[in-house]
Motif scaffolding. Structure first.
Motif, PDB file in Angstrom:
ATOM      1  N   LEU A  46       0.929  -1.113   0.040  1.00 29.88           N
ATOM      2  CA  LEU A  46       0.045   0.051  -0.060  1.00 29.88           C
ATOM      3  C   LEU A  46       0.854   1.165  -0.024  1.00 29.88           C
ATOM      4  O   LEU A  46       1.670   1.493   0.947  1.00 29.88           O
ATOM      5  N   THR A  47       0.894   1.762  -1.052  1.00 26.65           N
ATOM      6  CA  THR A  47       1.729   3.093  -1.195  1.00 26.65           C
ATOM      7  C   THR A  47       0.712   4.234  -1.329  1.00 26.65           C
ATOM      8  O   THR A  47       0.140   4.357  -2.590  1.00 26.65           O
ATOM      9  N   PRO A  48       0.824   5.433  -0.503  1.00 22.76           N
ATOM     10  CA  PRO A  48       0.224   6.525  -0.640  1.00 22.76           C
ATOM     11  C   PRO A  48       0.793   7.507  -1.638  1.00 22.76           C
ATOM     12  O   PRO A  48       1.983   7.593  -1.861  1.00 22.76           O
ATOM     13  N   ILE A  49      -0.166   8.348  -2.384  1.00 26.58           N
ATOM     14  CA  ILE A  49       0.330   9.191  -3.483  1.00 26.58           C
ATOM     15  C   ILE A  49       0.348  10.886  -2.881  1.00 26.58           C
ATOM     16  O   ILE A  49      -0.757  10.949  -2.478  1.00 26.58           O
ATOM     17  N   ALA A  50       1.455  11.101  -2.639  1.00 20.13           N
ATOM     18  CA  ALA A  50       1.338  12.699  -2.157  1.00 20.13           C
ATOM     19  C   ALA A  50       0.652  12.745  -1.002  1.00 20.13           C
ATOM     20  O   ALA A  50      -0.140  13.615  -0.668  1.00 20.13           O
ATOM     21  N   PRO A  51       1.024  11.975   0.065  1.00 23.06           N
ATOM     22  CA  PRO A  51       0.338  11.981   1.467  1.00 23.06           C
ATOM     23  C   PRO A  51       0.376  13.374   2.222  1.00 23.06           C
ATOM     24  O   PRO A  51       1.833  13.865   2.277  1.00 23.06           O
ATOM     25  N   HIS A  52      -0.638  13.813   2.898  1.00 23.51           N
ATOM     26  CA  HIS A  52      -0.407  15.148   3.240  1.00 23.51           C
ATOM     27  C   HIS A  52       0.254  14.791   4.857  1.00 23.51           C
ATOM     28  O   HIS A  52       0.684  15.921   5.207  1.00 23.51           O
ATOM     29  N   THR A  53       0.038  13.678   5.332  1.00 28.08           N
ATOM     30  CA  THR A  53       0.854  13.425   6.512  1.00 28.08           C
ATOM     31  C   THR A  53       2.268  12.766   6.264  1.00 28.08           C
ATOM     32  O   THR A  53       2.311  11.907   5.540  1.00 28.08           O
ATOM     33  N   LEU A  54       3.401  13.420   6.910  1.00 26.83           N
ATOM     34  CA  LEU A  54       4.701  12.899   6.542  1.00 26.83           C
ATOM     35  C   LEU A  54       4.736  11.521   7.179  1.00 26.83           C
ATOM     36  O   LEU A  54       5.901  10.994   6.667  1.00 26.83           O
ATOM     37  N   THR A  55       4.151  11.071   8.044  1.00 26.61           N
ATOM     38  CA  THR A  55       4.688   9.833   8.850  1.00 26.61           C
ATOM     39  C   THR A  55       4.188   8.621   7.853  1.00 26.61           C
ATOM     40  O   THR A  55       4.380   7.573   8.190  1.00 26.61           O
ATOM     41  N   LEU A  56       3.219   9.057   6.770  1.00 21.90           N
ATOM     42  CA  LEU A  56       2.503   7.700   6.223  1.00 21.90           C
ATOM     43  C   LEU A  56       3.509   7.176   5.168  1.00 21.90           C
ATOM     44  O   LEU A  56       3.504   7.312   3.879  1.00 21.90           O
ATOM     45  N   ARG A  57       4.242   6.141   5.550  1.00 17.94           N
ATOM     46  CA  ARG A  57       5.094   5.601   4.518  1.00 17.94           C
ATOM     47  C   ARG A  57       4.373   4.172   4.204  1.00 17.94           C
ATOM     48  O   ARG A  57       3.405   3.825   4.588  1.00 17.94           O
TER      49      ARG A  57
END
Lengths: 290, 290, 290, 290
Positions: A208-219
């Motif tokens: 699961l890879t987020p695209i441009a997550p607003h939250t810096l911790t979401l790896r």
């Protein structure tokens, strides 16, 4: 062994090698069937007679052959894989153009590849596949993906919220442009662009890879392939995009459950001796090249 | 069930709860053994008599008990895991201080945790472990790791070159500060700091994460846990560091083979109802918190 | 214009081109002085007579010449820049080996480059430089840096804590392997490996890039070049490393103030027509190459 | 000093504090003008009489006042900045809801803030602004941006190609989901989500951050604010998105020149004593928080 030929009919460099290959295969006594679009294109270019086309064109290519030759790049191979469908017909990617991850036989080497296959000197790599289902019903366009499913904001909308649970347990809330659910095969495609890890195809995992997550911790997170993932998307009234292997569709009802899990079938890639995943990484990604 | 108690004897907040727990366990008729350092510290603080200490101190704690209570943080739990060793004695991490990934029972909840264990309401999570071997012989300090092995330049040296093969096939050449070989358990430790993905503990994989790679294309790669990895380090004459679970040693002979593979044993973590990995991610990493 | 020649005397490919260049320059009536190590090496290889060496060897090269030719790679150019020192003698990097960011004239093109310089067809790029000072006194090894200062744990130690203030205001506390204070020139060196941005050399900024930060939210930060930065390092009793342009030294007193600010002098790189930073990015980093 | 009040009229928590503030300002003898939407909303909620509304409503708010109070979050402040426009009317962001980067006075502190302003104890931060122009004419929606311009594929399209030149020199070709052109102010917004660095507002730079670039080597790049950037987008026939400060529009003619440069005007933020950018970083991004 009956061979089926499909390919990217948009590319002019498709026709000559395919035409020659068909003649060569006839001389070798090898049976071949053609995708209707390929047959039509060959006829239009005078590379095949109407009679030959009539004899060789398949009605349901993947059902009539033992192995699909997919002429094109990785995008074409994804289409060929969907043509093979749940039937699992083996696919060999023959590359025309830039080297691909999936299409890793060069067009110049296709006769040698067929000889090797005829000699039995190949194996199949069963690549794991994801399938998705909407609460409102099946995913109309593409219900399964070899590379990835993507939930994505549509172009004019802002950030979207995606709540994800894994086997019924809350994972997290993503506030991002989108979220990629990738197979190991897809790990070198869109997921890599969005910062995901490279995952070798034998790993039994989903990424699961987020695209441009607003939250810096979401790896990016890697989960076992056995999990059932549920996602619910909130957009504040905008439609959002659900894409499978690059084919996109708009979803209008927000908040509905999207279920993603491993499919029962696999895509079976034909692999020849001397082809190695790490070698492809190095040549395709310039991975580790200085 | 015989309980063993070990912990971080550097932390003053260790002693009072452990002293009280021993009294409470005695009243409950529960058997307990103490690590010699813990026993000594309790006696020194007047929390245990010499006679009690003599009766409770273990000679070989992990061999004499059914379950280890590890009081401290994640670092202490790694030490307790190494104390348990290949024997596989189950370990329960009791957290004193900041919440840990591995030590996820709070010290205030330890009595309740023991009651739950006595009621049989727990399970063991068998966490995969890596082992390493040098061409010159066994790794003297720590031959196996629950979190990770790290190959690292020593502080005053420059970049190092690390050639890696996987099951005998060349993977790539790393030119970097170092390279992390992480288990899923270790994926939220050093590997994450160096840009690696989060990998949930059930995944059967090993993660290779370079530290400050000179080459932009060298992303973390996830491999099946079944592989055998060989690394050779070139430094231009400097010693380099091999660390296992944070314990470092200098290696002087460059170019020698370092073999890393999955160990046969596991570390068995005691997990209680209601503890969930995703919850720990959120509370510990502020993962997805806005 | 008097030319000075210095270079990487470890590289065997240095000698022949330098020997030939000296002859050619003599024929052109161009004045040249040699670094003593270069003169000695040429004599030892029979490429220069003792008398010639006596005539051409400089006592204080940077003081006696108008322009330094630095034969080698980027590492050699850093040394040449430090040889030029606060005096600001212009430096032209002549590359032997892999193409460099700083040494961007190829050795085959050096005669043409000198002709161009003689024709006045060049300009100087004044590259910003950082200087550092310890509370205990000046930094003994290298008091200023063209690329970067690095605070780093020494190899066997664990994470270090670095408290940073900027113009007297607390910035943050880093808990990491180390912290890089980079100039724009250094942005394509170590800082890039650790995840920092590329910063074009005309920007008047300093970049702080943490190495393997334990905290996911600690992204690189770009500050105006006019700031004064103070850092204090805490290690729990271990020495730590302070490196300037790759030259490392151990610092033993933890907690002391390290002050980093823009130096008054610059390093003046000679740039010829047709050399462009973006072109170097593409050829050196394969930046944007597919 | 005449104060103007504007705000996010979608938020119910806007009305009560604004109503009370207007009464309080009247008692203090401070002049105030209202945005028509704010006046209407107050009347509708019985917080203002029709007569008062008639007296206080501005026709052209930014032209009639000396300072704009912007009640809302960062999104509202961007709108207020565009309301101030090229006129440069100072803006104070009053935060209702989550703490913002730009709106950094809490609603409870607004009276104290006004007293401080009346005492002259404030300063203006002139924040750099980017402007864009299409080859086909001016950008219809928002011709300038305080945070960023974004070129983005529209939701259903695939990757787009963006050729970028800087002051007439080719920078690179991006093959990505999109490309962000960010000011320092915008560096903590979308650019950060896409992997860009934090850039403190005094830096005179522009940041180019690709979104999900297909090429691993394409890192964010920081350029001097003085450059003129030209971008040309190729999509294979699809429209693409150009967004300014979050307001999106579709561009239909591919390949046309988009010019981006620093605007002549600035957005002037009112800053009070004790507000510090680094403090906002820590509280808003949890930057460096463990």
């Amino acid at each position: 062994m009956i061979y089926g030929i499909t390919g990217n009919t948009q590319k002019e460099q498709l026709w000559k090698p395919v035409g020659e290959l068909i003649r060569w295969m006839a001389r070798q006594g090898l049976e071949v069937r053609l995708h209707p679009d390929v047959a039509r294109g060959l006829v239009a270019r005078g590379l095949l007679s109407d009679d030959e086309a009539a004899a060789l064109t398949a009605h349901d290519l993947a059902a009539e052959v033992d192995l699909l030759l997919s002429f094109g790049g990785d995008g074409t191979l994804l289409q060929s894989a969907h043509l093979a469908g749940r039937r699992g017909t083996p696919v060999l990617g023959v590359n025309i153009g830039r080297m691909g991850f999936l299409a890793d036989v060069e067009v110049e080497q296709v006769r040698e590849a067929i000889r090797t296959i005829e000699a039995g000197d190949y194996h199949l790599e069963a690549r794991m596949v994801l399938e998705a289902e909407l609460e409102d019903g099946p995913v109309p366009e593409l219900p399964w993906a070899l590379n990835e499913f993507v939930i994505d904001r549509s172009g004019l909308a802002g950030l979207i919220t995606i709540d994800v649970t894994v086997d019924g347990v809350s994972l997290t809330r993503y506030w991002a442009d989108g979220l990629i659910f990738s197979t190991p095969t897809g790990s070198t495609a869109y997921s890599l662009s969005a910062g995901g890890p490279i995952v070798s195809p034998e790993c039994e995992v989903v990424i699961l890879t987020p695209i441009a997550p607003h939250t810096l911790t979401l790896r990016p997170i890697v989960l076992p392939a056995s999990v059932e993932i549920e996602a619910r998307v909130y957009t504040g009234g905008q439609p959002y995009v659900l894409a499978a292997d690059g084919r996109s569709q708009l979803i209008h009802r927000e908040g509905q459950r999207i279920t993603i899990r491993r499919a029962e079938h696999t895509v079976n890639l034909v692999k020849l001796p001397g082809q190695h995943y790490f070698q492809t990484l190095r040549s395709k990604l310039m991975w580790g090249v200085r």
